[in-house]
Design an enzyme around this catalytic site. Structure first.
Site, PDB file in Angstrom:
ATOM      1  N   ASP A  38       3.612  -4.829  11.117  1.00 47.61           N
ATOM      2  CA  ASP A  38       2.755  -4.033  10.250  1.00 47.61           C
ATOM      3  C   ASP A  38       1.846  -3.216  11.187  1.00 47.61           C
ATOM      4  OD1 ASP A  38       1.300  -3.355   7.813  1.00 47.61           O
ATOM      5  OD2 ASP A  38      -0.253  -4.723   8.542  1.00 47.61           O
ATOM      6  N   LEU A  39       1.192  -2.190  10.677  1.00 53.01           N
ATOM      7  CA  LEU A  39       0.354  -1.344  11.549  1.00 53.01           C
ATOM      8  C   LEU A  39      -1.131  -1.693  11.400  1.00 53.01           C
ATOM      9  CD1 LEU A  39       0.251   1.131  13.476  1.00 53.01           C
ATOM     10  CD2 LEU A  39       0.074   2.571  11.443  1.00 53.01           C
ATOM     11  N   ASP A  40      -1.701  -1.309  10.242  1.00 54.55           N
ATOM     12  CA  ASP A  40      -3.133  -1.523  10.022  1.00 54.55           C
ATOM     13  C   ASP A  40      -3.448  -3.019   9.992  1.00 54.55           C
ATOM     14  OD1 ASP A  40      -5.824  -1.259   9.282  1.00 54.55           O
ATOM     15  OD2 ASP A  40      -5.306  -1.331   7.172  1.00 54.55           O
ATOM     16  N   THR A  56      -7.198   0.399  11.426  1.00 50.62           N
ATOM     17  CA  THR A  56      -7.421   1.678  10.736  1.00 50.62           C
ATOM     18  C   THR A  56      -8.175   1.473   9.420  1.00 50.62           C
ATOM     19  OG1 THR A  56      -5.133   1.453   9.988  1.00 50.62           O
ATOM     20  CG2 THR A  56      -5.550   3.094  11.679  1.00 50.62           C
ATOM     21  N   LYS A  71      -6.140  -3.358   1.642  1.00 52.04           N
ATOM     22  CA  LYS A  71      -5.352  -3.498   2.874  1.00 52.04           C
ATOM     23  C   LYS A  71      -3.877  -3.679   2.549  1.00 52.04           C
ATOM     24  CE  LYS A  71      -8.816  -5.020   6.126  1.00 52.04           C
ATOM     25  NZ  LYS A  71      -9.307  -6.100   6.994  1.00 52.04           N
ATOM     26  N   SER A  91       5.341  -0.445   7.995  1.00 50.85           N
ATOM     27  CA  SER A  91       3.992  -0.162   7.483  1.00 50.85           C
ATOM     28  C   SER A  91       4.026   0.632   6.191  1.00 50.85           C
ATOM     29  CB  SER A  91       3.230   0.638   8.550  1.00 50.85           C
ATOM     30  OG  SER A  91       2.067   1.216   8.015  1.00 50.85           O
ATOM     31  N   ALA A  92       2.992   0.435   5.363  1.00 51.61           N
ATOM     32  CA  ALA A  92       2.846   1.222   4.131  1.00 51.61           C
ATOM     33  C   ALA A  92       2.330   2.628   4.421  1.00 51.61           C
ATOM     34  CB  ALA A  92       1.869   0.523   3.193  1.00 51.61           C
ATOM     35  N   LYS A 140       4.901  -3.059  -0.580  1.00 50.44           N
ATOM     36  CA  LYS A 140       4.765  -4.513  -0.414  1.00 50.44           C
ATOM     37  C   LYS A 140       3.977  -5.031  -1.621  1.00 50.44           C
ATOM     38  CE  LYS A 140       4.151  -3.641   4.524  1.00 50.44           C
ATOM     39  NZ  LYS A 140       3.192  -3.601   5.651  1.00 50.44           N
ATOM     40  N   GLU A 179       2.001  -9.676  10.156  1.00 53.56           N
ATOM     41  CA  GLU A 179       1.323  -9.066   9.002  1.00 53.56           C
ATOM     42  C   GLU A 179      -0.110  -9.565   8.856  1.00 53.56           C
ATOM     43  OE1 GLU A 179       0.796  -7.330   6.360  1.00 53.56           O
ATOM     44  OE2 GLU A 179       2.616  -6.196   6.150  1.00 53.56           O
ATOM     45  N   ASP A 180      -0.995  -8.695   8.371  1.00 51.37           N
ATOM     46  CA  ASP A 180      -2.381  -9.126   8.125  1.00 51.37           C
ATOM     47  C   ASP A 180      -2.711  -9.211   6.640  1.00 51.37           C
ATOM     48  OD1 ASP A 180      -2.406  -6.285   7.726  1.00 51.37           O
ATOM     49  OD2 ASP A 180      -4.596  -6.392   7.788  1.00 51.37           O
TER      50      ASP A 180
HETATM   51  P1  B16 Z   1      -1.709   6.133   4.430  1.00 49.55           P
HETATM   52  P2  B16 Z   1      -0.341  -1.071   6.726  1.00 49.55           P
HETATM   53  C1  B16 Z   1      -1.716   0.487   5.034  1.00 49.55           C
HETATM   54  O1  B16 Z   1      -1.267   0.196   6.319  1.00 49.55           O
HETATM   55  C2  B16 Z   1      -3.232   0.302   4.959  1.00 49.55           C
HETATM   56  O2  B16 Z   1      -3.567  -1.063   5.162  1.00 49.55           O
HETATM   57  C3  B16 Z   1      -3.722   0.744   3.614  1.00 49.55           C
HETATM   58  O3  B16 Z   1      -5.123   0.595   3.529  1.00 49.55           O
HETATM   59  C4  B16 Z   1      -3.319   2.199   3.389  1.00 49.55           C
HETATM   60  O4  B16 Z   1      -3.737   2.663   2.106  1.00 49.55           O
HETATM   61  C5  B16 Z   1      -1.803   2.315   3.507  1.00 49.55           C
HETATM   62  O5  B16 Z   1      -1.395   1.865   4.781  1.00 49.55           O
HETATM   63  C6  B16 Z   1      -1.331   3.752   3.332  1.00 49.55           C
HETATM   64  O6  B16 Z   1      -1.806   4.523   4.392  1.00 49.55           O
HETATM   65  O7  B16 Z   1      -2.742   6.683   3.508  1.00 49.55           O
HETATM   66  O8  B16 Z   1      -1.955   6.459   5.886  1.00 49.55           O
HETATM   67  O9  B16 Z   1      -0.304   6.496   3.997  1.00 49.55           O
HETATM   68  O10 B16 Z   1      -1.257  -2.260   6.730  1.00 49.55           O
HETATM   69  O11 B16 Z   1       0.803  -1.193   5.736  1.00 49.55           O
HETATM   70  O12 B16 Z   1       0.121  -0.687   8.103  1.00 49.55           O
HETATM   71 MG    MG Z   2      -1.797  -4.257   7.386  1.00 46.76          MG
END
Ligand code: B16
Ligand code: MG
Length: 213
Positions: free
Chosen positions: A7-9, A15, A43, A112-113, A143, A167-168
């Site tokens: 996962d990223l964030d 972020t 998140k 990542s999302a 997810k 994953e967090d």
């Molecule tokens: P974006 P992850 C997610 O990242 C974030 O945790 C979430 O807060 C954010 O809304 C989502 O990505 C979408 O991000 O606006 O940059 O497309 O934890 O899945 O890496």
């Molecule tokens: Mg995350």
């Protein structure tokens, strides 16, 4: 284990603090004060779904055009904030685990999302560690749907059971489990108790631990 899916964030970089500032400004436009506790619930949630939650919390009534404007403004705000992001923001221990994987024949993918996943990995100088990048641009279901991780395993040419997910967010652990993968919960939140293993920091993940997987 033949594949690591990250996962990223909250796993590679924090972020969430930038998303928080941008969503807070959206909330203010709706007459709503978004708190840190609200942000925790966003998140791992996609941009569109995050906005829907904020609109519901605010008890606001937005038409499709207003929603689109808020989504564009939020992302522009977020992108301005991450403009100067650099390698200093990589969370502790992440690069060591990526390096270990690359040196030991373990394939690496992003799951990542975020639709800004590729841009963020580039800013952090981490792109070269990844054999596949699956982010919010490649999936239609958020997810806890397993789509993002199944696509990650497929892009690496691996069986899901040979992959482990870092994953967090609880929804991410659920997604990985539905995909038939092992899970490592990162960040120490009690919500991650369902994960196979939990660490508060990537720097606690030693080569000796990875060899036991
Ligand atoms: P974006 P992850 C997610 O990242 C974030 O945790 C979430 O807060 C954010 O809304 C989502 O990505 C979408 O991000 O606006 O940059 O497309 O934890 O899945 O890496
Ligand atoms: Mg995350």
């Amino acid at each position: 284990m033949k594949g690591f899916l990250f996962d990223l964030d909250g796993v590679i970089v924090d972020t969430a603090k930038y998303h928080y500032i941008a969503w807070k400004r959206v909330g203010q436009q709706l007459g709503f004060e978004l708190t840190h506790e609200h942000n925790e619930q966003l998140k791992g949630v996609s941009r569109v779904d995050s906005l829907e939650r904020i609109i519901a919390w605010a008890g606001a009534d937005c038409n499709a055009e207003e929603k689109q404007r808020l989504l564009v403004e939020k992302n522009e705000d977020y992108l301005r904030q991450i403009e100067n992001m650099d390698t200093d923001e990589i969370l502790e221990g992440v690069e060591e685990v990526l390096l270990y994987a690359n040196k030991n024949n373990i394939s690496v993918a992003l799951g990542s999302a975020s639709k800004n996943g590729t841009r963020i990995l580039e800013k952090l100088g981490l792109t070269h560690y990844f054999q596949a990048i699956i982010d919010g641009n490649h999936v239609t279901r958020s997810k806890p749907d397993p789509e993002v991780f199944l696509k990650g395993a497929a892009a690496l040419g691996l069986d899901p059971k040979d992959c482990i997910v870092f994953e967090d967010a609880a929804a991410g652990i659920e997604a990985a489990q539905k995909a038939g993968m092992k899970t490592i919960g990162m960040g120490g939140s009690p919500e991650l108790a369902a994960a196979d293993y939990c660490f508060d920091s990537m720097k606690k993940i030693s080569p000796a631990f990875i060899e036991t997987l």
